[in-house]
Design a protein around this motif. Structure first.
Motif, mmCIF file in Angstrom:
data_model
loop_
_atom_site.group_PDB
_atom_site.id
_atom_site.type_symbol
_atom_site.label_atom_id
_atom_site.label_comp_id
_atom_site.label_asym_id
_atom_site.label_seq_id
_atom_site.Cartn_x
_atom_site.Cartn_y
_atom_site.Cartn_z
ATOM 1 N N SER A 419 -5.202 17.983 -6.184
ATOM 2 C CA SER A 419 -6.274 16.778 -5.049
ATOM 3 C C SER A 419 -7.924 17.124 -5.271
ATOM 4 O O SER A 419 -7.929 18.329 -5.026
ATOM 5 C CB SER A 419 -5.877 16.497 -3.800
ATOM 6 N N TYR A 420 -8.100 16.246 -4.531
ATOM 7 C CA TYR A 420 -10.050 17.361 -4.843
ATOM 8 C C TYR A 420 -10.785 16.505 -3.477
ATOM 9 O O TYR A 420 -10.978 14.866 -3.240
ATOM 10 C CB TYR A 420 -10.804 16.724 -5.805
ATOM 11 N N VAL A 435 -12.797 17.320 -12.192
ATOM 12 C CA VAL A 435 -11.501 16.352 -12.008
ATOM 13 C C VAL A 435 -10.169 16.731 -12.852
ATOM 14 O O VAL A 435 -11.298 16.522 -14.012
ATOM 15 C CB VAL A 435 -11.302 15.059 -11.067
ATOM 16 N N ARG A 436 -8.918 17.085 -13.247
ATOM 17 C CA ARG A 436 -8.501 16.814 -14.131
ATOM 18 C C ARG A 436 -8.182 16.043 -15.095
ATOM 19 O O ARG A 436 -8.072 14.784 -14.272
ATOM 20 C CB ARG A 436 -6.862 17.521 -13.936
ATOM 21 N N PRO A 437 -8.465 15.717 -16.110
ATOM 22 C CA PRO A 437 -8.099 14.388 -16.281
ATOM 23 C C PRO A 437 -6.533 13.574 -16.547
ATOM 24 O O PRO A 437 -5.531 14.123 -15.862
ATOM 25 C CB PRO A 437 -7.811 14.719 -18.426
ATOM 26 N N GLY A 438 -6.756 12.195 -15.923
ATOM 27 C CA GLY A 438 -6.115 11.384 -15.189
ATOM 28 C C GLY A 438 -5.683 10.505 -14.354
ATOM 29 O O GLY A 438 -7.308 10.352 -14.579
ATOM 30 N N SER A 439 -5.371 9.816 -13.721
ATOM 31 C CA SER A 439 -6.018 8.598 -13.273
ATOM 32 C C SER A 439 -5.541 9.769 -11.266
ATOM 33 O O SER A 439 -4.394 9.803 -10.921
ATOM 34 C CB SER A 439 -4.414 7.747 -12.886
ATOM 35 N N TYR A 440 -6.221 8.487 -11.030
ATOM 36 C CA TYR A 440 -6.053 8.907 -9.315
ATOM 37 C C TYR A 440 -6.724 7.904 -8.227
ATOM 38 O O TYR A 440 -6.661 6.852 -8.564
ATOM 39 C CB TYR A 440 -7.802 9.898 -9.289
ATOM 40 N N ASP A 441 -5.783 7.875 -7.193
ATOM 41 C CA ASP A 441 -5.377 7.338 -6.114
ATOM 42 C C ASP A 441 -6.852 8.121 -5.395
ATOM 43 O O ASP A 441 -6.678 9.371 -5.229
ATOM 44 C CB ASP A 441 -4.164 6.580 -5.070
ATOM 45 N N VAL A 442 -8.164 7.787 -4.752
ATOM 46 C CA VAL A 442 -9.135 7.670 -3.948
ATOM 47 C C VAL A 442 -9.372 7.003 -2.700
ATOM 48 O O VAL A 442 -9.503 5.879 -2.790
ATOM 49 C CB VAL A 442 -10.528 7.653 -4.857
ATOM 50 N N LEU A 458 -9.166 3.522 -3.373
ATOM 51 C CA LEU A 458 -9.085 2.229 -4.827
ATOM 52 C C LEU A 458 -8.572 3.778 -5.550
ATOM 53 O O LEU A 458 -8.330 4.534 -5.505
ATOM 54 C CB LEU A 458 -10.521 2.240 -5.064
ATOM 55 N N HIS A 459 -8.155 2.350 -6.697
ATOM 56 C CA HIS A 459 -8.085 3.195 -7.754
ATOM 57 C C HIS A 459 -8.569 3.895 -9.116
ATOM 58 O O HIS A 459 -9.323 2.283 -9.577
ATOM 59 C CB HIS A 459 -6.224 2.373 -8.242
ATOM 60 N N VAL A 460 -8.963 4.610 -8.975
ATOM 61 C CA VAL A 460 -9.964 5.059 -10.601
ATOM 62 C C VAL A 460 -9.614 6.163 -11.534
ATOM 63 O O VAL A 460 -8.430 6.224 -11.322
ATOM 64 C CB VAL A 460 -11.053 5.896 -9.827
ATOM 65 N N LYS A 461 -9.922 6.086 -12.906
ATOM 66 C CA LYS A 461 -9.648 7.192 -13.664
ATOM 67 C C LYS A 461 -10.596 8.335 -13.910
ATOM 68 O O LYS A 461 -11.418 8.303 -13.485
ATOM 69 C CB LYS A 461 -9.714 6.698 -15.406
ATOM 70 N N HIS A 462 -10.419 9.599 -14.897
ATOM 71 C CA HIS A 462 -11.080 10.542 -14.858
ATOM 72 C C HIS A 462 -12.854 9.589 -16.085
ATOM 73 O O HIS A 462 -11.972 8.797 -16.079
ATOM 74 C CB HIS A 462 -10.670 11.657 -15.224
ATOM 75 N N GLY A 463 -13.863 10.871 -14.984
ATOM 76 C CA GLY A 463 -14.550 10.307 -15.893
ATOM 77 C C GLY A 463 -15.758 8.983 -15.096
ATOM 78 O O GLY A 463 -16.735 9.444 -15.757
ATOM 79 N N ASP A 464 -15.053 8.253 -14.994
ATOM 80 C CA ASP A 464 -15.334 7.093 -13.774
ATOM 81 C C ASP A 464 -16.532 7.755 -13.312
ATOM 82 O O ASP A 464 -16.305 8.263 -11.721
ATOM 83 C CB ASP A 464 -15.205 6.225 -13.193
ATOM 84 N N ARG A 465 -17.900 7.436 -12.833
ATOM 85 C CA ARG A 465 -18.788 8.302 -12.091
ATOM 86 C C ARG A 465 -19.921 7.099 -12.013
ATOM 87 O O ARG A 465 -21.509 7.682 -11.564
ATOM 88 C CB ARG A 465 -19.994 8.910 -13.370
ATOM 89 N N SER A 466 -19.339 5.796 -11.370
ATOM 90 C CA SER A 466 -20.785 4.941 -10.978
ATOM 91 C C SER A 466 -19.303 4.367 -10.190
ATOM 92 O O SER A 466 -19.354 3.134 -9.436
ATOM 93 C CB SER A 466 -20.077 3.215 -11.657
ATOM 94 N N VAL A 467 -18.592 4.962 -9.160
ATOM 95 C CA VAL A 467 -17.814 4.491 -8.545
ATOM 96 C C VAL A 467 -18.271 3.839 -7.058
ATOM 97 O O VAL A 467 -19.132 4.660 -6.821
ATOM 98 C CB VAL A 467 -16.549 5.371 -7.769
ATOM 99 N N ARG A 468 -18.301 2.488 -6.354
ATOM 100 C CA ARG A 468 -18.291 2.502 -5.094
ATOM 101 C C ARG A 468 -18.032 1.912 -4.348
ATOM 102 O O ARG A 468 -16.708 0.878 -4.423
ATOM 103 C CB ARG A 468 -19.581 0.409 -6.142
ATOM 104 N N ILE A 469 -17.925 2.442 -3.762
ATOM 105 C CA ILE A 469 -16.862 2.372 -2.110
ATOM 106 C C ILE A 469 -17.747 1.555 -0.858
ATOM 107 O O ILE A 469 -18.779 1.936 -0.709
ATOM 108 C CB ILE A 469 -16.418 3.793 -1.679
ATOM 109 N N VAL A 470 -17.573 0.867 -0.256
ATOM 110 C CA VAL A 470 -17.751 -0.386 0.415
ATOM 111 C C VAL A 470 -17.148 -0.184 1.910
ATOM 112 O O VAL A 470 -16.379 -0.790 1.854
ATOM 113 C CB VAL A 470 -17.806 -1.854 0.041
ATOM 114 N N MET A 471 -18.225 0.432 2.925
ATOM 115 C CA MET A 471 -16.760 0.812 4.278
ATOM 116 C C MET A 471 -17.961 -0.263 4.807
ATOM 117 O O MET A 471 -18.964 -0.801 5.228
ATOM 118 C CB MET A 471 -17.793 2.191 4.482
#
Length: 811
Positions: A419-420, A435-442, A458-471
């Motif tokens: 985890s990170y 983060v190490r390569p792979g899929s992540y539960d964020v 939400l579920h993302v993959k490594h290298g995604d630098r445009s994650v948008r989290i709406v609280m």
């Protein structure tokens, strides 16, 4: 929040300084401090009341120097956490001069000489203390009252149980000294866990941890101090040469904390005032593997003969580069054997590595490498190259209107549970670097002292630098607690996510009108739990909070419930004062207070006549148990509470077991004793030397098991009034057995019949056709069962240390 000096503190006072002049200055500074001062709406002082006693009880005085007369004036103001002046507060100077605050919270002391002075202020159950310096240029002093739990410590000598005067009781920022009765008091501790150190001249020190979320609670602890004497020794390499700057750790018998030292140029280390018992010394260095030894110490005679010899470890060196082959400075290299940071040329070295197989990887700001596995012989060396692949996860956290949300914890986890985490900044941005390569539960969690577990997943993959989290927007829950038509001025309030209405500790609320308000509540379904002294626990389930909603619950009616009384005596009918009577439904909360009421547990002490009284007991007492104990007179075994409101409890004499464990391994921390007749269990910690002490056991036959080991239990008999000795031998060589079930299975179990007890040692899942590993087995015969229906004998050989056994599943 601590009760010592805060942002509203001025050091010192000017002689004859006009009060109205500095009060205006204080108002300006307070206005500037509003943005950074922490406050609690439940902790403020809402109403004046008569001042309390002029000074602390003599037993709890700090040690003060005599006040020297002079010409200076020390003046100041007492305020509460809402920055309002407090009238009628008692201010004590140097433990003996007293002043009471005026309507505007002001106080003053006349005719003082320049110097350092200790101030304490109290009002109702709010308190603060701080030291201040006084000279002819000093400014006024501001004292901010806060509420917090108190701790009373009784310090006794281990030999004759006589009080120890002059012992120091310390937190991170405050100190009290025991009086002639061995008593000291610390008021207004921090909420949550607080570490306390107890030291006295000539005695081995102790450390304890206490915790409370109830500002009105007074916790009591009795500390038994042993005499102490110094221990010292040498750390050498295998050729007998001294090792400088080696780390030496002494694990104290009977405790989980440790003392530490560093060797000098001659390899020598020393630790003063170590108590009696078996202790373990561990030593290691940046180049050498850890070594340890166990020694006995009487706590009286100095020991200087402790020598540890260390073996030189293996090394892993290499370089970290990016995908273009450019060296990466500052990359962090991790392995199970140590870590390192790459230098300007991308080079790194991990030293003091034990022999065996190791996984090594590197992480940087924008990426991580894949894992490299190396196998090292003792003292060996491996050179590797790690390539960083762009893989970081970054993005923004916003609310429903698209505005950035600060201080949200963003937590990413891989399927292998690596985890990170990172927090969003003031622009709502977050960056999970490397983060190490792979899929992540964020998971995004918004939590603070008054935020209740708001999560977005939400579920993302490594290298995604445009994650948008709406609280989602946060809501508010409020209400009023009423008993017999009157507001309840003191209670505990807990907002817990359904269906677990017992999750968490109640927040103490003091409010003249019985009202509470919980801000920053996430949308969802919640349970409200109200607890307090003198009334029955009330839980309201199914409370739905919509995004941004202010939900007013109105009047929450609580009832007095039942009152349970009784008397505690011994088997001859003699009354027992000072016994602890404990009542609980699901579990016992040893801290008591509102936390105990939240989990439906009570702890009270009997008076001089052996009587006790517990109020606010639920009408429904199904599953409720009651017992009693006294440190010297014995215990009353737990029994169902039943429908009666009077329970007289009779203590029976108990015995004890003093045990030792041979071939102790790391990770073994406790043993469990199970009474064969009653089925009840007792636990005890195992100290660094393998000793344990099971106290207050009812007479009878017991099964003693070493926790976290698949070793058959041993039998022991406890006799009232006696201390029985017990020796447990763990296998000198622990075997790991990997069991491969051909054809698949759901679960398997391993049972030992080696002693007079048949004991199931392991119950493991085996769903993925992978071998199931069971560690720490002794050589011998066991019963292996697949799906509990097909059983056969399994023989574990003395060697090799790891054995693979293949069995067929049922047809």
């Amino acid at each position: 929040m601590p009760c010592g000096p805060g942002l509203t503190t001025w050091i010192g006072m000017a002689p004859r300084f006009p009060f109205r002049r500095w009060l205006a200055l204080a108002g300006l500074v307070l206005a500037l401090a509003v943005g950074v001062m922490a406050s609690s709406e439940h902790a403020a002082i809402h109403e004046p009341s008569p001042a309390r006693s002029a000074a602390l009880p003599p037993a709890f005085h700090r040690v003060f120097a005599a006040i020297t007369p002079g010409t200076l004036r020390l003046e100041g103001q007492v305020i509460d956490v809402e920055r309002q002046p407090v009238a009628g507060a008692t201010v004590t100077l140097a433990g003996n001069r007293v002043s009471h605050t005026e309507a505007d919270g002001s106080f003053a002391f006349e005719q003082l000489a320049p110097g350092d002075y200790a101030l304490a202020a109290e009002y109702a159950d709010a308190y603060t203390e701080q030291d201040t310096a006084l000279d002819d240029t000093s400014e006024p002093v501001m004292l901010t009252l806060r509420r917090g739990p108190s701790l009373v410590v009784h310090v006794l000598d281990a030999i004759d149980r006589k009080p120890i005067a002059g012992a120091t009781i310390s937190t991170l920022d405050r100190t009290a000294v025991t009086d002639a009765r061995g008593d000291a008091r610390l008021r207004c501790l921090d909420f949550g866990a607080e570490r306390i150190a107890i030291t006295a001249l000539g005695y081995a020190s102790q450390r304890i941890s206490v915790a409370s979320l109830d500002p009105a609670e007074t916790m009591e602890r009795t500390i038994i101090l042993d005499l102490g004497a110094a221990v010292s020794g040498l750390v050498l390499d295998r050729d007998g040469k001294p090792i400088a700057e080696a780390d030496v750790e002494l694990r104290v018998a009977g405790d989980l904390w440790s003392e530490r030292a560093t060797t000098d140029a001659a390899g020598r280390w020393a630790m003063p005032l170590v108590g009696p018992g078996k202790h373990a010394i561990n030593a290691s260095s940046s180049l050498h593997l850890e070594s340890s030894l166990v020694f006995d110490h009487d706590g009286v005679t100095e020991r200087s003969d402790l020598v540890l010899k260390l073996e030189t470890g293996a090394r892993i060196t290499g370089i970290v580069v990016d995908e273009r082959g450019v060296p990466v400075e500052g990359a962090q290299i991790g392995s199970g054997a140590g870590s390192a940071i790459a230098d300007a040329s991308g080079r790194f070295a991990i030293t003091a590595v034990p022999e065996g197989k190791h996984e090594v990887f590197a992480v940087g700001k924008r990426g991580a490498s894949s894992s490299t596995h190396v196998t090292l012989a003792a003292g060996g060396h491996a050179e590797i190259r790690l390539v960083l692949i762009t893989s970081s996860i970054a993005g923004i956290v916003v609310d429903q209107r698209g505005e950035p949300v600060e201080d949200v914890l963003v937590f990413a986890m891989r399927p292998d549970h690596q985890s990170y985490l990172a927090y969003s900044d003031e622009q709502g941005r977050f960056d999970l670097e490397g983060v190490r390569p792979g899929s992540y539960d964020v998971t995004a969690e918004r939590r603070s002292d008054d935020t209740r577990e708001l999560e977005v997943k939400l579920h993302v993959k490594h290298g995604d630098r445009s994650v948008r989290i709406v609280m989602p927007d946060l809501g508010t829950v409020s209400g009023r607690v009423m008993l017999a038509g009157q507001p309840v001025p003191y209670f505990g309030f807990l907002l817990a996510p359904e269906p677990d209405a017992s999750h968490g500790d109640p927040v103490a609320v003091r409010s003249r009108d019985g009202r509470f308000r919980q801000r920053h509540v996430g949308p969802g379904t919640w349970s409200v739990v109200i607890v307090g002294p003198g009334f029955e626990r009330r839980a309201i389930n199914g409370i739905r909070v919509a995004p941004g909603q202010h939900l007013e619950l109105g009047d929450i009616l609580v009832s007095r419930g039942r009152t349970v009384t009784g008397q505690v005596t011994d088997s001859r009918g003699a009354v027992i004062g000072g016994a602890s009577v404990r009542m609980y439904r699901h579990r016992l909360d040893d801290e008591g207070g509102l936390a105990g009421l939240g989990s439906e547990s009570w702890i009270v002490r009997t008076d001089a006549g052996g009587h006790y009284r517990i109020e606010g007991v639920p009408v429904d007492v199904s599953g409720m148990m009651i017992d009693a104990r006294h440190d010297r007179r014995g215990i009353a075994l737990e029994r169902p509470l039943g429908d009666t409101d009077r329970h007289d409890l009779v203590l029976i004499a108990t015995g004890s077991i003093d045990g030792t464990i041979a071939n102790l391994r790391r990770g073994i921390r406790s043993v469990t004793a199970r009474n064969l007749a009653e089925g009840t269990s007792w636990d005890a910690r195992v100290d660094a030397g393998g000793s344990f002490h099971l106290e207050h056991l009812p007479p009878g036959d017991y099964q003693i098991r070493v926790d976290n080991t698949p070793v058959p239990p041993v039998g022991a008999t406890v006799v009232a009034g006696r201390r029985s000795a017990l020796a447990i031998d763990l296998p000198a060589v622990a075997i790991t057995v990997a069991i491969q079930v051909r054809g698949g299975c759901s679960y398997l179990s391993l049972t030992s019949h080696a002693s007079r007890f048949s004991e199931q040692l392991a119950f493991e899942s085996c769903r993925n056709d992978e071998p199931v590993e069971i560690d720490g087995l002794a050589p011998g015969a066991y019963e292996l069962c697949i799906e509990t229906t097909r059983c056969s004998q399994l023989v574990v050989s003395p060697s090799p240390h790891r054995q693979l056994i293949t069995v067929e599943s049922a047809p």
